[in-house]
Design an enzyme around this catalytic site. Structure first.
Site, PDB file in Angstrom:
ATOM      1  N   GLU A 259       0.675   5.395   7.939  1.00 31.01           N
ATOM      2  CA  GLU A 259       0.335   6.228   6.772  1.00 31.01           C
ATOM      3  C   GLU A 259      -1.174   6.119   6.602  1.00 31.01           C
ATOM      4  O   GLU A 259      -1.673   5.120   6.092  1.00 31.01           O
ATOM      5  CB  GLU A 259       1.020   5.687   5.508  1.00 31.01           C
ATOM      6  CG  GLU A 259       2.521   5.549   5.599  1.00 31.01           C
ATOM      7  CD  GLU A 259       3.218   6.882   5.532  1.00 31.01           C
ATOM      8  OE1 GLU A 259       2.543   7.922   5.344  1.00 31.01           O
ATOM      9  OE2 GLU A 259       4.446   6.892   5.695  1.00 31.01           O
ATOM     10  N   CYS A 293      -4.452   7.923  -1.312  1.00 28.52           N
ATOM     11  CA  CYS A 293      -4.525   8.692  -0.055  1.00 28.52           C
ATOM     12  C   CYS A 293      -4.134  10.147  -0.264  1.00 28.52           C
ATOM     13  O   CYS A 293      -4.559  11.015   0.498  1.00 28.52           O
ATOM     14  CB  CYS A 293      -3.670   8.036   1.021  1.00 28.52           C
ATOM     15  SG  CYS A 293      -1.990   7.728   0.499  1.00 28.52           S
TER      16      CYS A 293
END
Ligand code: NAD
Length: 485
Positions: A259, A293
Protein backbone atom coordinates in the site's frame (compact mmCIF):
# COMPACT_ATOMS: atom_id res chain seq x y z
CA UNK A 1 -5.68 30.09 13.52
CA UNK A 2 -4.39 29.45 17.07
CA UNK A 3 -1.78 27.26 18.71
CA UNK A 4 -1.80 25.60 22.10
CA UNK A 5 0.83 26.20 24.75
CA UNK A 6 0.12 23.85 27.66
CA UNK A 7 0.20 20.10 27.20
CA UNK A 8 -1.11 17.40 29.49
CA UNK A 9 0.74 14.05 29.50
CA UNK A 10 -0.33 10.38 29.75
CA UNK A 11 1.89 8.44 27.36
CA UNK A 12 2.44 4.68 27.45
CA UNK A 13 4.11 3.45 30.65
CA UNK A 14 6.57 1.15 28.94
CA UNK A 15 7.70 0.71 25.34
CA UNK A 16 8.89 -2.80 24.55
CA UNK A 17 9.61 -5.53 22.04
CA UNK A 18 7.33 -8.58 22.12
CA UNK A 19 9.27 -11.70 21.25
CA UNK A 20 7.97 -15.19 21.89
CA UNK A 21 5.39 -13.75 24.27
CA UNK A 22 8.03 -12.01 26.43
CA UNK A 23 8.46 -8.25 26.82
CA UNK A 24 11.91 -6.74 26.33
CA UNK A 25 12.19 -3.23 27.70
CA UNK A 26 14.33 -0.20 26.90
CA UNK A 27 16.53 -0.93 29.94
CA UNK A 28 17.47 -4.28 28.44
CA UNK A 29 18.52 -2.99 25.01
CA UNK A 30 20.00 -0.03 23.22
CA UNK A 31 17.14 2.44 22.99
CA UNK A 32 15.98 5.44 20.95
CA UNK A 33 13.76 8.36 21.90
CA UNK A 34 10.10 8.78 20.98
CA UNK A 35 8.87 12.38 20.76
CA UNK A 36 5.64 14.30 21.02
CA UNK A 37 5.71 16.06 17.63
CA UNK A 38 3.57 18.91 18.96
CA UNK A 39 6.23 19.94 21.49
CA UNK A 40 9.38 18.17 20.38
CA UNK A 41 9.70 16.75 23.92
CA UNK A 42 10.94 13.19 24.51
CA UNK A 43 8.06 11.10 25.86
CA UNK A 44 9.51 7.57 25.88
CA UNK A 45 12.45 5.27 25.14
CA UNK A 46 12.05 2.45 22.64
CA UNK A 47 14.24 -0.70 22.74
CA UNK A 48 15.94 -1.74 19.51
CA UNK A 49 15.88 -5.40 18.51
CA UNK A 50 19.25 -7.16 18.22
CA UNK A 51 19.97 -9.77 15.55
CA UNK A 52 19.41 -12.45 18.20
CA UNK A 53 16.00 -10.92 18.93
CA UNK A 54 15.11 -11.11 15.24
CA UNK A 55 16.23 -14.72 15.09
CA UNK A 56 14.11 -15.47 18.16
CA UNK A 57 11.15 -13.70 16.59
CA UNK A 58 11.48 -15.85 13.46
CA UNK A 59 11.59 -19.05 15.52
CA UNK A 60 8.63 -17.83 17.55
CA UNK A 61 6.51 -16.95 14.51
CA UNK A 62 7.13 -20.42 13.10
CA UNK A 63 5.80 -21.96 16.33
CA UNK A 64 2.97 -19.45 16.32
CA UNK A 65 1.94 -20.40 12.81
CA UNK A 66 1.75 -24.12 13.64
CA UNK A 67 -0.45 -23.25 16.61
CA UNK A 68 -2.70 -20.65 15.02
CA UNK A 69 -3.40 -22.49 11.76
CA UNK A 70 -4.58 -25.41 13.88
CA UNK A 71 -6.99 -23.11 15.74
CA UNK A 72 -10.44 -23.15 14.15
CA UNK A 73 -11.60 -20.11 12.22
CA UNK A 74 -14.46 -19.90 14.70
CA UNK A 75 -12.06 -19.59 17.66
CA UNK A 76 -9.83 -17.16 15.82
CA UNK A 77 -12.86 -14.97 15.22
CA UNK A 78 -13.68 -15.03 18.94
CA UNK A 79 -10.21 -13.65 19.75
CA UNK A 80 -10.47 -10.91 17.12
CA UNK A 81 -13.98 -9.92 18.24
CA UNK A 82 -12.86 -9.77 21.88
CA UNK A 83 -9.85 -7.67 20.91
CA UNK A 84 -12.20 -5.30 19.05
CA UNK A 85 -14.30 -4.96 22.18
CA UNK A 86 -11.23 -4.23 24.32
CA UNK A 87 -9.99 -1.58 21.87
CA UNK A 88 -13.40 0.13 22.08
CA UNK A 89 -13.34 -0.05 25.89
CA UNK A 90 -9.83 1.44 25.97
CA UNK A 91 -10.41 4.08 23.31
CA UNK A 92 -9.87 7.06 25.64
CA UNK A 93 -6.52 5.84 26.98
CA UNK A 94 -5.17 4.57 23.64
CA UNK A 95 -6.48 7.65 21.84
CA UNK A 96 -4.43 9.84 24.13
CA UNK A 97 -1.32 7.76 23.48
CA UNK A 98 -1.91 7.94 19.73
CA UNK A 99 -2.27 11.71 19.79
CA UNK A 100 0.81 12.16 21.96
CA UNK A 101 3.08 10.18 19.66
CA UNK A 102 1.59 11.21 16.32
CA UNK A 103 0.10 14.70 16.73
CA UNK A 104 -3.42 14.34 15.32
CA UNK A 105 -6.44 15.73 17.23
CA UNK A 106 -7.81 13.41 19.93
CA UNK A 107 -11.14 13.02 18.15
CA UNK A 108 -9.37 11.77 15.02
CA UNK A 109 -7.35 9.32 17.16
CA UNK A 110 -10.51 7.92 18.71
CA UNK A 111 -12.22 7.59 15.32
CA UNK A 112 -9.14 5.79 14.02
CA UNK A 113 -9.32 3.35 16.93
CA UNK A 114 -13.03 2.71 16.36
CA UNK A 115 -12.25 1.97 12.70
CA UNK A 116 -9.44 -0.36 13.83
CA UNK A 117 -11.87 -2.25 16.08
CA UNK A 118 -14.19 -2.59 13.06
CA UNK A 119 -11.33 -4.08 11.05
CA UNK A 120 -10.55 -6.66 13.77
CA UNK A 121 -14.18 -7.71 13.81
CA UNK A 122 -14.51 -7.84 10.03
CA UNK A 123 -11.36 -9.91 9.52
CA UNK A 124 -12.31 -12.36 12.27
CA UNK A 125 -15.70 -12.93 10.67
CA UNK A 126 -14.33 -13.03 7.13
CA UNK A 127 -11.83 -15.72 8.17
CA UNK A 128 -14.85 -17.95 8.82
CA UNK A 129 -15.75 -17.60 5.15
CA UNK A 130 -12.42 -18.70 3.62
CA UNK A 131 -14.39 -21.09 1.43
CA UNK A 132 -12.85 -23.57 -0.97
CA UNK A 133 -14.95 -25.37 -3.60
CA UNK A 134 -15.72 -28.75 -5.12
CA UNK A 135 -15.12 -28.98 -8.87
CA UNK A 136 -16.88 -31.73 -10.87
CA UNK A 137 -14.42 -34.52 -11.69
CA UNK A 138 -14.02 -36.30 -15.01
CA UNK A 139 -15.27 -39.53 -13.55
CA UNK A 140 -17.72 -40.31 -10.80
CA UNK A 141 -15.01 -41.84 -8.66
CA UNK A 142 -12.91 -38.68 -8.59
CA UNK A 143 -13.45 -35.90 -6.04
CA UNK A 144 -11.74 -32.60 -6.91
CA UNK A 145 -11.49 -29.97 -4.19
CA UNK A 146 -9.92 -26.55 -4.01
CA UNK A 147 -8.76 -25.60 -0.51
CA UNK A 148 -7.84 -22.17 0.85
CA UNK A 149 -5.11 -22.27 3.48
CA UNK A 150 -3.16 -19.59 5.37
CA UNK A 151 -0.02 -18.65 3.44
CA UNK A 152 2.33 -18.84 6.46
CA UNK A 153 4.18 -16.42 8.75
CA UNK A 154 3.93 -12.80 7.65
CA UNK A 155 6.40 -9.91 8.06
CA UNK A 156 4.75 -6.51 8.08
CA UNK A 157 5.96 -2.91 8.22
CA UNK A 158 3.73 0.02 9.05
CA UNK A 159 4.17 3.82 9.00
CA UNK A 160 3.53 6.63 11.46
CA UNK A 161 0.58 8.42 9.92
CA UNK A 162 -2.10 5.95 11.10
CA UNK A 163 -0.51 4.22 14.11
CA UNK A 164 -3.65 2.14 14.77
CA UNK A 165 -5.29 1.46 11.40
CA UNK A 166 -2.18 0.42 9.50
CA UNK A 167 -0.94 -2.13 12.07
CA UNK A 168 -4.59 -3.07 12.65
CA UNK A 169 -5.15 -3.96 8.99
CA UNK A 170 -2.07 -6.15 8.92
CA UNK A 171 -2.62 -7.84 12.27
CA UNK A 172 -6.29 -8.54 11.68
CA UNK A 173 -5.84 -9.64 8.05
CA UNK A 174 -3.11 -12.13 8.94
CA UNK A 175 -4.81 -13.41 12.10
CA UNK A 176 -8.24 -13.76 10.48
CA UNK A 177 -6.73 -15.95 7.77
CA UNK A 178 -4.79 -18.13 10.25
CA UNK A 179 -1.30 -16.66 9.73
CA UNK A 180 1.21 -15.70 12.42
CA UNK A 181 2.81 -12.29 12.02
CA UNK A 182 5.93 -10.34 12.94
CA UNK A 183 5.06 -6.65 12.85
CA UNK A 184 7.46 -3.74 12.81
CA UNK A 185 5.39 -0.64 13.46
CA UNK A 186 6.93 2.78 13.00
CA UNK A 187 9.61 3.63 15.57
CA UNK A 188 8.02 7.09 15.74
CA UNK A 189 4.60 5.81 16.87
CA UNK A 190 5.24 2.51 18.67
CA UNK A 191 2.90 2.65 21.67
CA UNK A 192 -0.39 2.50 19.75
CA UNK A 193 0.63 -0.75 18.03
CA UNK A 194 1.70 -2.15 21.41
CA UNK A 195 -1.73 -1.25 22.79
CA UNK A 196 -3.31 -3.26 19.94
CA UNK A 197 -1.06 -6.18 20.85
CA UNK A 198 -2.18 -5.89 24.50
CA UNK A 199 -5.82 -6.03 23.38
CA UNK A 200 -5.13 -9.19 21.37
CA UNK A 201 -3.22 -10.81 24.24
CA UNK A 202 -5.96 -9.93 26.73
CA UNK A 203 -8.52 -11.31 24.27
CA UNK A 204 -6.83 -14.72 24.42
CA UNK A 205 -4.33 -14.68 21.55
CA UNK A 206 -1.80 -17.48 22.15
CA UNK A 207 1.91 -16.70 22.60
CA UNK A 208 4.10 -16.64 19.48
CA UNK A 209 1.29 -15.74 17.09
CA UNK A 210 2.24 -12.04 17.09
CA UNK A 211 5.79 -10.74 17.57
CA UNK A 212 6.46 -6.99 17.68
CA UNK A 213 9.92 -5.63 16.83
CA UNK A 214 11.48 -2.19 16.42
CA UNK A 215 14.84 -1.06 15.15
CA UNK A 216 16.54 0.01 11.94
CA UNK A 217 13.81 -0.54 9.29
CA UNK A 218 16.08 -1.53 6.35
CA UNK A 219 18.04 -3.95 8.54
CA UNK A 220 14.91 -5.56 9.97
CA UNK A 221 13.18 -5.95 6.60
CA UNK A 222 16.35 -7.33 5.01
CA UNK A 223 16.79 -9.85 7.85
CA UNK A 224 13.18 -11.00 7.99
CA UNK A 225 12.75 -11.22 4.23
CA UNK A 226 15.94 -13.24 3.86
CA UNK A 227 14.46 -15.94 6.09
CA UNK A 228 12.61 -18.86 4.46
CA UNK A 229 10.25 -18.81 7.47
CA UNK A 230 8.49 -15.68 6.16
CA UNK A 231 6.03 -16.44 3.35
CA UNK A 232 4.41 -13.05 2.85
CA UNK A 233 5.14 -9.39 3.39
CA UNK A 234 2.76 -6.50 3.83
CA UNK A 235 4.01 -2.92 3.76
CA UNK A 236 2.42 0.51 3.93
CA UNK A 237 4.65 3.48 3.17
CA UNK A 238 6.43 5.27 0.37
CA UNK A 239 6.74 4.05 -3.21
CA UNK A 240 10.56 4.01 -3.04
CA UNK A 241 10.61 1.70 -0.01
CA UNK A 242 7.75 -0.38 -1.48
CA UNK A 243 9.77 -1.06 -4.64
CA UNK A 244 12.80 -2.01 -2.56
CA UNK A 245 10.75 -4.48 -0.49
CA UNK A 246 9.11 -5.90 -3.63
CA UNK A 247 12.60 -6.73 -4.92
CA UNK A 248 13.55 -8.41 -1.63
CA UNK A 249 10.27 -10.34 -1.68
CA UNK A 250 10.92 -11.47 -5.25
CA UNK A 251 14.25 -13.00 -4.20
CA UNK A 252 12.43 -15.38 -1.88
CA UNK A 253 9.32 -15.60 -4.13
CA UNK A 254 7.23 -14.28 -1.24
CA UNK A 255 3.75 -12.86 -1.60
CA UNK A 256 3.55 -9.09 -1.17
CA UNK A 257 0.81 -6.59 -0.46
CA UNK A 258 2.04 -3.05 -0.98
CA UNK A 259 0.00 0.00 0.00
CA UNK A 260 2.09 2.89 -1.26
CA UNK A 261 1.76 6.60 -1.89
CA UNK A 262 -0.79 8.63 -3.78
CA UNK A 263 -1.48 12.14 -5.05
CA UNK A 264 -5.26 12.10 -5.15
CA UNK A 265 -7.02 14.33 -7.68
CA UNK A 266 -10.36 15.96 -6.91
CA UNK A 267 -12.37 16.97 -9.98
CA UNK A 268 -15.07 19.55 -9.22
CA UNK A 269 -17.49 19.87 -12.13
CA UNK A 270 -19.60 22.98 -12.76
CA UNK A 271 -22.52 20.60 -12.09
CA UNK A 272 -21.37 20.02 -8.49
CA UNK A 273 -23.01 21.21 -5.30
CA UNK A 274 -20.33 23.84 -4.65
CA UNK A 275 -20.92 24.32 -0.92
CA UNK A 276 -20.81 20.59 -0.28
CA UNK A 277 -17.66 20.25 -2.39
CA UNK A 278 -15.85 23.02 -0.47
CA UNK A 279 -16.94 21.90 2.98
CA UNK A 280 -16.07 18.25 2.44
CA UNK A 281 -12.82 19.01 0.61
CA UNK A 282 -11.45 21.23 3.38
CA UNK A 283 -12.30 18.69 6.02
CA UNK A 284 -10.75 15.80 4.01
CA UNK A 285 -7.68 17.80 2.99
CA UNK A 286 -6.61 18.85 6.49
CA UNK A 287 -7.54 15.62 8.30
CA UNK A 288 -4.37 14.32 9.98
CA UNK A 289 -2.67 17.48 8.62
CA UNK A 290 -2.80 15.96 5.13
CA UNK A 291 -0.57 13.02 6.11
CA UNK A 292 -2.91 10.49 4.56
CA UNK A 293 -2.09 8.34 1.55
CA UNK A 294 -5.60 8.99 0.17
CA UNK A 295 -5.56 12.71 1.05
CA UNK A 296 -7.00 14.95 -1.68
CA UNK A 297 -4.08 16.96 -3.00
CA UNK A 298 -4.69 18.12 -6.60
CA UNK A 299 -7.95 20.04 -7.07
CA UNK A 300 -9.14 20.47 -10.66
CA UNK A 301 -12.11 22.86 -10.61
CA UNK A 302 -14.26 23.91 -13.57
CA UNK A 303 -13.21 27.38 -14.69
CA UNK A 304 -16.75 28.77 -14.19
CA UNK A 305 -16.58 28.12 -10.43
CA UNK A 306 -12.84 28.01 -9.75
CA UNK A 307 -12.54 31.51 -8.27
CA UNK A 308 -15.52 31.00 -5.96
CA UNK A 309 -14.26 27.55 -4.92
CA UNK A 310 -10.74 28.85 -4.20
CA UNK A 311 -11.93 31.80 -2.11
CA UNK A 312 -14.27 29.66 -0.02
CA UNK A 313 -11.68 26.88 0.36
CA UNK A 314 -8.91 29.28 1.46
CA UNK A 315 -11.24 31.07 3.90
CA UNK A 316 -12.22 27.77 5.53
CA UNK A 317 -8.59 26.57 5.62
CA UNK A 318 -7.32 29.77 7.25
CA UNK A 319 -9.93 29.56 9.99
CA UNK A 320 -8.91 26.07 11.12
CA UNK A 321 -7.73 25.96 14.73
CA UNK A 322 -4.23 24.46 14.74
CA UNK A 323 -2.80 23.24 18.04
CA UNK A 324 -1.81 20.36 20.29
CA UNK A 325 -3.98 17.35 19.51
CA UNK A 326 -5.00 16.99 23.16
CA UNK A 327 -6.48 20.51 23.24
CA UNK A 328 -10.22 20.16 22.87
CA UNK A 329 -10.65 22.90 20.28
CA UNK A 330 -7.87 21.75 17.96
CA UNK A 331 -8.98 20.95 14.41
CA UNK A 332 -5.53 20.26 12.95
CA UNK A 333 -2.51 19.05 14.89
CA UNK A 334 1.21 19.22 14.23
CA UNK A 335 2.92 17.25 11.50
CA UNK A 336 4.21 13.90 12.76
CA UNK A 337 7.89 14.71 12.43
CA UNK A 338 10.42 17.32 11.45
CA UNK A 339 11.04 15.65 8.05
CA UNK A 340 7.44 16.22 7.01
CA UNK A 341 7.42 19.88 8.10
CA UNK A 342 10.62 20.56 6.17
CA UNK A 343 9.45 18.63 3.11
CA UNK A 344 6.21 20.64 2.96
CA UNK A 345 8.12 23.89 3.21
CA UNK A 346 10.35 22.83 0.29
CA UNK A 347 7.25 22.19 -1.83
CA UNK A 348 5.84 25.59 -0.86
CA UNK A 349 9.06 27.44 -1.74
CA UNK A 350 9.20 25.67 -5.09
CA UNK A 351 5.56 26.50 -5.92
CA UNK A 352 6.10 30.16 -4.95
CA UNK A 353 9.28 30.40 -7.00
CA UNK A 354 7.40 29.11 -10.03
CA UNK A 355 4.75 31.84 -9.77
CA UNK A 356 2.03 30.11 -7.74
CA UNK A 357 -0.50 32.35 -5.96
CA UNK A 358 -0.53 31.68 -2.21
CA UNK A 359 -4.00 32.22 -0.67
CA UNK A 360 -3.27 31.22 2.91
CA UNK A 361 -0.53 29.55 4.97
CA UNK A 362 2.84 28.97 3.36
CA UNK A 363 5.04 28.69 6.44
CA UNK A 364 5.80 26.65 9.56
CA UNK A 365 4.29 28.04 12.75
CA UNK A 366 6.66 29.88 15.01
CA UNK A 367 6.10 27.56 17.99
CA UNK A 368 7.79 24.46 19.41
CA UNK A 369 6.79 21.27 17.61
CA UNK A 370 6.37 20.59 13.89
CA UNK A 371 3.37 22.71 12.99
CA UNK A 372 2.70 23.95 9.47
CA UNK A 373 -0.08 26.35 8.53
CA UNK A 374 -2.90 25.01 6.30
CA UNK A 375 -1.76 26.14 2.87
CA UNK A 376 -3.71 26.84 -0.33
CA UNK A 377 -2.22 27.66 -3.75
CA UNK A 378 -3.57 28.36 -7.22
CA UNK A 379 -1.84 29.24 -10.54
CA UNK A 380 0.82 26.61 -9.94
CA UNK A 381 2.43 25.36 -13.19
CA UNK A 382 2.07 21.64 -13.93
CA UNK A 383 5.78 20.94 -13.52
CA UNK A 384 5.97 22.30 -9.96
CA UNK A 385 7.08 19.68 -7.45
CA UNK A 386 3.89 19.92 -5.41
CA UNK A 387 1.86 18.78 -8.43
CA UNK A 388 4.12 15.80 -9.03
CA UNK A 389 5.58 14.57 -5.71
CA UNK A 390 3.21 13.16 -3.09
CA UNK A 391 2.81 16.17 -0.74
CA UNK A 392 1.72 14.25 2.39
CA UNK A 393 0.96 17.42 4.30
CA UNK A 394 -1.49 20.32 4.72
CA UNK A 395 -1.19 21.77 1.24
CA UNK A 396 -3.84 22.04 -1.48
CA UNK A 397 -3.32 23.22 -5.06
CA UNK A 398 -6.31 24.38 -7.11
CA UNK A 399 -6.19 24.40 -10.93
CA UNK A 400 -9.00 25.34 -13.37
CA UNK A 401 -10.19 23.16 -16.28
CA UNK A 402 -12.64 23.66 -19.15
CA UNK A 403 -13.58 20.15 -20.40
CA UNK A 404 -14.12 17.13 -18.17
CA UNK A 405 -11.90 15.02 -20.44
CA UNK A 406 -9.06 17.48 -19.83
CA UNK A 407 -9.48 17.14 -16.05
CA UNK A 408 -9.53 13.35 -16.29
CA UNK A 409 -6.34 13.41 -18.38
CA UNK A 410 -4.64 15.63 -15.77
CA UNK A 411 -5.87 13.34 -12.99
CA UNK A 412 -4.41 10.29 -14.76
CA UNK A 413 -1.14 11.94 -15.80
CA UNK A 414 0.90 10.87 -12.74
CA UNK A 415 2.26 7.39 -12.00
CA UNK A 416 0.13 7.23 -8.81
CA UNK A 417 -3.22 5.45 -8.74
CA UNK A 418 -4.44 5.19 -5.16
CA UNK A 419 -7.50 7.37 -4.52
CA UNK A 420 -9.40 9.93 -6.59
CA UNK A 421 -12.49 12.03 -5.94
CA UNK A 422 -15.01 14.03 -7.92
CA UNK A 423 -17.99 16.26 -7.28
CA UNK A 424 -20.86 16.38 -9.79
CA UNK A 425 -24.60 15.96 -9.64
CA UNK A 426 -24.75 14.81 -13.24
CA UNK A 427 -25.24 11.05 -13.52
CA UNK A 428 -23.54 10.72 -16.90
CA UNK A 429 -20.49 12.59 -15.59
CA UNK A 430 -20.39 10.36 -12.48
CA UNK A 431 -20.36 7.25 -14.64
CA UNK A 432 -17.67 8.65 -16.93
CA UNK A 433 -15.49 9.63 -13.95
CA UNK A 434 -15.94 6.23 -12.32
CA UNK A 435 -14.99 4.49 -15.56
CA UNK A 436 -12.07 6.62 -16.71
CA UNK A 437 -10.11 7.64 -13.63
CA UNK A 438 -7.13 5.37 -13.00
CA UNK A 439 -7.28 4.70 -9.25
CA UNK A 440 -7.92 1.86 -6.84
CA UNK A 441 -10.61 3.86 -5.01
CA UNK A 442 -12.89 6.64 -6.26
CA UNK A 443 -15.23 8.74 -4.10
CA UNK A 444 -17.90 10.74 -5.93
CA UNK A 445 -19.64 13.50 -3.94
CA UNK A 446 -17.93 12.22 -0.79
CA UNK A 447 -14.58 11.10 0.61
CA UNK A 448 -15.70 7.92 2.44
CA UNK A 449 -13.73 5.19 0.68
CA UNK A 450 -11.91 3.35 3.48
CA UNK A 451 -14.04 1.02 5.57
CA UNK A 452 -13.33 -2.48 6.88
CA UNK A 453 -15.77 -3.97 4.37
CA UNK A 454 -14.26 -2.24 1.32
CA UNK A 455 -11.07 -3.26 -0.51
CA UNK A 456 -8.35 -0.66 0.07
CA UNK A 457 -5.47 -0.59 -2.39
CA UNK A 458 -3.95 1.11 -5.39
CA UNK A 459 -3.01 0.64 -9.03
CA UNK A 460 0.01 1.82 -11.03
CA UNK A 461 2.91 2.78 -8.73
CA UNK A 462 0.59 3.05 -5.73
CA UNK A 463 1.08 -0.66 -5.17
CA UNK A 464 -0.74 -3.95 -5.46
CA UNK A 465 -3.02 -6.11 -3.39
CA UNK A 466 -5.92 -5.02 -1.21
CA UNK A 467 -6.50 -4.79 2.50
CA UNK A 468 -10.08 -4.94 3.65
CA UNK A 469 -13.19 -6.29 1.98
CA UNK A 470 -13.37 -9.90 0.89
CA UNK A 471 -10.28 -9.20 -1.23
CA UNK A 472 -8.22 -8.48 1.90
CA UNK A 473 -8.36 -12.06 3.12
CA UNK A 474 -7.22 -13.34 -0.23
CA UNK A 475 -3.73 -11.93 0.19
CA UNK A 476 -3.16 -14.18 3.21
CA UNK A 477 -4.44 -17.39 1.63
CA UNK A 478 -2.96 -19.89 -0.76
CA UNK A 479 -5.00 -22.05 -3.09
CA UNK A 480 -4.43 -25.81 -3.04
CA UNK A 481 -6.02 -28.32 -5.40
CA UNK A 482 -6.61 -31.80 -3.95
CA UNK A 483 -7.96 -34.56 -6.16
CA UNK A 484 -8.95 -37.95 -4.74
CA UNK A 485 -9.77 -41.06 -6.74
P1 NAD B 1 10.20 6.47 4.51
O1 NAD B 1 9.72 6.18 3.16
O2 NAD B 1 11.63 6.18 4.76
O3 NAD B 1 9.36 5.68 5.63
C1 NAD B 1 8.02 5.32 5.49
C2 NAD B 1 7.79 4.12 6.42
O4 NAD B 1 8.50 3.00 5.92
C3 NAD B 1 8.33 4.33 7.83
O5 NAD B 1 7.43 3.80 8.76
C4 NAD B 1 9.65 3.57 7.87
O6 NAD B 1 9.92 3.05 9.14
C5 NAD B 1 9.39 2.46 6.88
N1 NAD B 1 10.59 2.02 6.18
C6 NAD B 1 11.54 2.78 5.60
N2 NAD B 1 12.48 2.04 5.01
C7 NAD B 1 12.13 0.75 5.23
C8 NAD B 1 12.69 -0.51 4.86
N3 NAD B 1 13.81 -0.60 4.11
N4 NAD B 1 12.06 -1.62 5.28
C9 NAD B 1 10.93 -1.58 5.99
N5 NAD B 1 10.33 -0.42 6.34
C10 NAD B 1 10.93 0.73 5.97
O7 NAD B 1 10.10 8.00 4.86
P2 NAD B 1 9.14 8.91 5.72
O8 NAD B 1 9.86 10.17 5.89
O9 NAD B 1 8.69 8.24 6.97
O10 NAD B 1 7.93 9.13 4.77
C11 NAD B 1 8.19 9.70 3.49
C12 NAD B 1 7.08 9.50 2.56
O11 NAD B 1 6.52 8.20 2.69
C13 NAD B 1 5.89 10.40 2.79
O12 NAD B 1 6.11 11.63 2.24
C14 NAD B 1 4.81 9.67 2.09
O13 NAD B 1 4.88 9.97 0.71
C15 NAD B 1 5.18 8.24 2.26
N6 NAD B 1 4.35 7.59 3.28
C16 NAD B 1 3.26 6.96 2.85
C17 NAD B 1 2.41 6.37 3.75
C18 NAD B 1 1.18 5.67 3.32
O14 NAD B 1 0.24 5.55 4.10
N7 NAD B 1 1.13 5.13 2.10
C19 NAD B 1 2.71 6.44 5.12
C20 NAD B 1 3.87 7.09 5.53
C21 NAD B 1 4.69 7.65 4.59
Amino acid sequence: MTTATTVPTGYAKELRLIIGGASITAEQRRSIAVHDPATGAEIGRLPIATDDDLRDALASTQRGFARWRATSAYDRAVVLRNAARLIRERVDAIGRILTLEQGKPLLESKLELQATADIFEWCGEEGRRAYGRVVPGRSESVRQTVLREPVGPVASFTPWNFPAITPGRKLAGALGAGCSIIIKPSEETPATALALFDALRDAGLPEDVVNVVFGDPPHISQTLLASPVIRKISFTGSIAVGKHLARLAADGMKRATLELGGHAPVIVSDKADLNRAVKMSVSAKFRNAGQVCVSPSRFFVHERIEKQFTEAFAAAASSLRVGHGLEEKTQMGSLANERRRDAIHELVLDASKRGGTLHTGGSPLDTPGFFYAPTVFSDVPGDARVLNDEPFGPIAVITPFRELSEAIARANALPYGLAAYAFTQDVAESIELGNRIEAGMIGINQFGIAFAELPFGGVKESGYGSEGGIEGLDGYLITKTVTVA
